[in-house]
Design a protein around this motif. Structure first.
Motif, mmCIF file in Angstrom:
data_model
loop_
_atom_site.group_PDB
_atom_site.id
_atom_site.type_symbol
_atom_site.label_atom_id
_atom_site.label_comp_id
_atom_site.label_asym_id
_atom_site.label_seq_id
_atom_site.Cartn_x
_atom_site.Cartn_y
_atom_site.Cartn_z
ATOM 1 N N PHE A 37 -34.864 1.009 49.500
ATOM 2 C CA PHE A 37 -35.262 -0.019 50.469
ATOM 3 C C PHE A 37 -36.719 -0.379 50.222
ATOM 4 O O PHE A 37 -37.588 0.480 50.189
ATOM 5 C CB PHE A 37 -35.096 0.521 51.887
ATOM 6 N N GLU A 39 -39.826 -3.422 51.261
ATOM 7 C CA GLU A 39 -40.277 -4.690 51.825
ATOM 8 C C GLU A 39 -40.556 -5.651 50.679
ATOM 9 O O GLU A 39 -40.862 -5.217 49.553
ATOM 10 C CB GLU A 39 -41.539 -4.495 52.666
ATOM 11 N N THR A 56 -34.829 -10.602 58.061
ATOM 12 C CA THR A 56 -35.495 -9.597 58.892
ATOM 13 C C THR A 56 -37.000 -9.772 58.808
ATOM 14 O O THR A 56 -37.521 -10.446 57.922
ATOM 15 C CB THR A 56 -35.147 -8.166 58.421
ATOM 16 N N LEU A 57 -37.676 -9.142 59.757
ATOM 17 C CA LEU A 57 -39.135 -9.089 59.734
ATOM 18 C C LEU A 57 -39.559 -7.627 59.724
ATOM 19 O O LEU A 57 -39.282 -6.928 60.694
ATOM 20 C CB LEU A 57 -39.722 -9.772 60.964
ATOM 21 N N PRO A 58 -40.239 -7.143 58.743
ATOM 22 C CA PRO A 58 -40.567 -7.849 57.506
ATOM 23 C C PRO A 58 -39.314 -8.068 56.663
ATOM 24 O O PRO A 58 -38.337 -7.334 56.809
ATOM 25 C CB PRO A 58 -41.517 -6.862 56.805
ATOM 26 N N GLU A 84 -31.872 -7.805 53.063
ATOM 27 C CA GLU A 84 -31.534 -7.364 54.417
ATOM 28 C C GLU A 84 -31.592 -8.544 55.375
ATOM 29 O O GLU A 84 -32.476 -9.401 55.276
ATOM 30 C CB GLU A 84 -32.497 -6.275 54.880
ATOM 31 N N ARG A 86 -29.514 -10.381 59.241
ATOM 32 C CA ARG A 86 -28.617 -10.239 60.376
ATOM 33 C C ARG A 86 -27.573 -11.346 60.289
ATOM 34 O O ARG A 86 -27.904 -12.493 59.959
ATOM 35 C CB ARG A 86 -29.360 -10.382 61.705
ATOM 36 N N ASP A 157 -27.530 10.564 58.360
ATOM 37 C CA ASP A 157 -28.856 9.954 58.496
ATOM 38 C C ASP A 157 -29.030 8.670 57.702
ATOM 39 O O ASP A 157 -29.954 7.895 57.959
ATOM 40 C CB ASP A 157 -29.943 10.950 58.053
ATOM 41 N N HIS A 159 -28.247 4.998 56.666
ATOM 42 C CA HIS A 159 -27.603 3.806 57.236
ATOM 43 C C HIS A 159 -27.183 2.885 56.099
ATOM 44 O O HIS A 159 -28.017 2.419 55.326
ATOM 45 C CB HIS A 159 -28.583 3.089 58.160
ATOM 46 N N TRP B 117 -39.230 -0.199 62.410
ATOM 47 C CA TRP B 117 -39.956 -0.039 61.156
ATOM 48 C C TRP B 117 -41.097 -1.054 61.071
ATOM 49 O O TRP B 117 -42.155 -0.785 60.498
ATOM 50 C CB TRP B 117 -39.032 -0.201 59.953
ATOM 51 N N LEU B 266 -36.146 -4.921 63.128
ATOM 52 C CA LEU B 266 -35.805 -4.026 62.021
ATOM 53 C C LEU B 266 -36.091 -2.590 62.466
ATOM 54 O O LEU B 266 -37.250 -2.160 62.520
ATOM 55 C CB LEU B 266 -36.626 -4.387 60.778
ATOM 56 N N PHE B 267 -35.048 -1.883 62.828
ATOM 57 C CA PHE B 267 -35.227 -0.551 63.382
ATOM 58 C C PHE B 267 -35.488 0.468 62.274
ATOM 59 O O PHE B 267 -35.038 0.317 61.138
ATOM 60 C CB PHE B 267 -34.032 -0.174 64.255
ATOM 61 N N ARG B 269 -34.516 3.370 61.458
ATOM 62 C CA ARG B 269 -33.430 4.035 60.760
ATOM 63 C C ARG B 269 -32.838 3.169 59.638
ATOM 64 O O ARG B 269 -32.297 3.694 58.656
ATOM 65 C CB ARG B 269 -32.360 4.380 61.785
ATOM 66 N N GLU B 270 -32.928 1.857 59.792
ATOM 67 C CA GLU B 270 -32.405 0.978 58.744
ATOM 68 C C GLU B 270 -33.216 1.094 57.463
ATOM 69 O O GLU B 270 -32.667 1.008 56.359
ATOM 70 C CB GLU B 270 -32.474 -0.476 59.201
#
Lengths: 246, 359
Positions: A37, A39, A56-58, A84, A86, A157, A159, B117, B266-267, B269-270
């Motif tokens: 992952f 940014e 998403t942000l960021p 990433e 939504r 843990d 995701h 995050w 953006l949580f 855990r993601e």
């Protein structure tokens, strides 16, 4: 709210073809996954997802590099580059493109789940202190990343966000929701190291990684699902979601 | 049963200084009216970088404005992020004491550790250590307020002997709370003698289970401060109108907008796999009540929107399961015109509060 600005018509010209919606679930055992992952720079990032999705942000990219030891098409290695996002309220990863080393598997994954895949060399190697992944296209390295100094995590843990695959379908150009189920038996997290990424090679011009956040490695039983929903790529999910058995 | 209001200070795009100021001014006007109407507390969150969703990055300043413009309503720091990269504990203690003095002893002091995050990464904090940081803060802050001078050697910070000034007006110190988003945090609150400040909307059954367990555990607590706060507060949404359908329509419009913005955060855990953050998200209103469209508006269970009768019914349920205070979000990204928000508050005070003896 933020909304994607990608040119859907342009994306559609390169989209794979999903032949039918009656895909049967497929369980793949012992799948090793390096999930990375990072940014990305914000400038231009909205243009990496279609208007039916929300950045998403960021903004962030995930790379999944997977080694599948057995499948109906033989073993294969697969790498995906996803943004990433939504879809409505749900966390998703929009597949920009993927690379696979097994032609039969590529054809099946495209026809049944709408994966956008091209041929290439994918390596995923696991050592004591590092998990390393590379992707080469025609001898040219287009991705190299690693997880360093792994430490154990609980299996739950990690995701795994479901994917949205843009594909030509029997209903026209649609975002196909693909939400594999991962039954994780081993999970680790480590320092994320990114050495090489060629955005053009991943059909993602303007995608510029800025801050590697985390890398995880897992071994899991992965079930590629039956298809349940598709979305119109230019409509928000609240209006553009279509249930497939409806 | 007490009622409070809860500010996120969400700002619609396109952003401008004028738009930000309008949101702040509207919120202050709501706080002044809530004070006149007998609401118990005006809470303000602390968030950073959360575009649209919350521009409340300096709540202590906003709450100072609330304090000086009101007479009775308590000011709720809901909540200070207890992570050293974001707020040094000495500064937290100083600012809270200052606010308590300026407000005439009206401070409610909430604590939190941040869940996105966007925020944790933005301050380059380690998600694995935020819970430990928070635990250290809630144990040392009361000492800073109660002890004339203090030397401290800890994990997330240390200090030589100093007198942390000023001391708060409330003795031994303002009531302390913990924001509860992840299931299980209510037990952390109970074990430490801290109030349970629910900021994740939950249905009755889940809230009842959590509240019952909280009340059982808090009786056995080892208080981290000089006083136990054993209250339970929950977050809710308020839009009150004489006409049920109109009330529901307007209320659901801002509830829906808030829900979308919340889901787009953006949580942690993601982005960062860890056992330290178990929840993916922090807002889970119960689904709309079942029924045909002809049965009336489909307001989610427990949500206080609609006409006074419906809202009384919902609030009575909250009261019956042991909730001490319900805090209301009144608007989101200015979906509702300010006059509608104010009229909703007035009607609530006139028609609903008397049913709870809280006006």
């Amino acid at each position: 709210m933020l909304i994607g600005t990608a040119d859907v018509e342009a994306l559609g010209r390169a989209a794979p073809t999903l032949l039918a919606f009656d895909t049967a679930p497929l369980a793949l055992e012992g799948v090793e996954t390096l999930l990375f992952f990072s940014e990305i720079e914000r400038a231009g990032s909205d243009a990496l997802v279609p208007p039916g999705l929300h950045p998403t942000l960021p903004p962030a990219v995930t790379w999944l590099v997977q080694r599948v030891p057995t499948s109906p098409w033989g073993p294969f290695r697969l790498a995906q580059c996803r943004i990433e996002c939504r879809s409505g309220l749900r966390p998703r990863g929009f597949l920009r493109s993927g690379v696979i080393d097994n032609e039969k598997a590529a054809g099946a994954l495209e026809a049944q789940w709408g994966f956008a895949l091209g041929p290439g060399e994918v390596e995923l190697s696991r050592g004591y202190d590092r998990v390393r992944a590379t992707v080469d296209l025609e001898g040219r390295r287009v991705l190299e990343l690693a997880l360093s100094q792994p430490s154990p995590l609980a299996p739950g843990d990690i995701h795994f966000a479901a994917s949205m695959h843009l594909a030509q379908t029997p209903r026209g150009l649609r975002l196909v929701q693909v939400d594999p189920d991962y039954q994780v038996t081993r999970a680790e997290r480590g320092e994320p190291l990114l050495f090489e990424f060629d955005a053009e090679a991943w059909q993602s011009p303007g995608l510029c990684p800025s801050l590697p956040v985390a890398a995880s490695f897992s071994i899991a039983r992965m079930v590629l699902p039956a298809l349940r929903f598709v979305c119109q790529p230019e409509s928000l999910a609240f209006q553009g979601t279509e249930k497939l058995d409806a | 049963m007490k009622f409070g209001i809860f500010f996120e200070l969400s700002v619609p795009r396109p952003f401008s200084a004028e738009r930000e100021r309008e949101v702040f001014e509207n919120a202050l006007e709501q706080a002044r009216l809530a004070d006149e109407l007998g609401f118990a507390t005006a809470w303000a969150v602390e968030h950073h970088f959360l575009e649209e969703y919350s521009h409340c990055s300096a709540p202590e300043i906003f709450l100072t404005a609330v304090a000086v413009q009101t007479r009775q309503i308590r000011v709720g720091h809901g909540a200070v992020v207890c992570v050293p990269e974001m707020n040094h504990p000495i500064r937290v203690a100083e600012r809270a004491a200052f606010l308590d003095l300026l407000s005439g002893g009206r401070l409610e002091f909430g604590t939190a550790r941040s869940s996105t995050w966007t925020e944790i990464g933005g301050f380059e904090a380690d998600p694995n250590s935020t819970k430990m940081d928070w635990d250290e803060y809630v144990r040392v802050l009361p000492r800073m307020w109660m002890e004339e001078s203090l030397a401290y050697e800890g994990e997330c910070f240390s200090m030589p002997e100093r007198s942390v000034l000023p001391k708060p007006l409330q003795k031994p110190h303002p009531p302390m709370w913990v924001t509860v988003t992840s299931p299980g945090t209510e037990l952390d609150a109970a074990d430490r003698g801290l109030g349970c400040l629910g900021v994740a909307a939950a249905g009755f059954a889940e809230q009842e289970r959590r509240t019952r367990e909280y009340h059982r555990r808090v009786k056995l607590c080892e208080p981290v401060g000089g006083v136990v706060n054993d209250r339970v507060a929950t977050l809710n949404f308020l839009y009150c109108h004489e006409d049920l359908r109109l009330g529901a329509e307007r209320g659901l419009s801002f509830l829906g907008q808030f829900g979308v913005l919340n889901a787009h955060l953006l949580f942690t855990r993601e982005a960062f796999p860890t056992s330290a953050y178990q929840s993916l998200g922090n807002l889970a209103p119960a689904p709309p009540r079942a029924g045909a469209p002809s049965d009336g508006p489909r307001i989610p269970e427990g949500i206080c929107i609609g006409d006074p009768r419906n809202i009384i019914e919902q609030a009575k349920r909250w009261e019956s399961i042991g909730v001490d205070e319900v805090n209301f979000l009144l608007n989101a990204v200015e979906v509702l015109p300010q006059e509608q928000v104010l009229e909703s508050l007035r009607l609530f005070a006139r028609e609903v509060m008397p049913a709870f003896g809280s006006c």
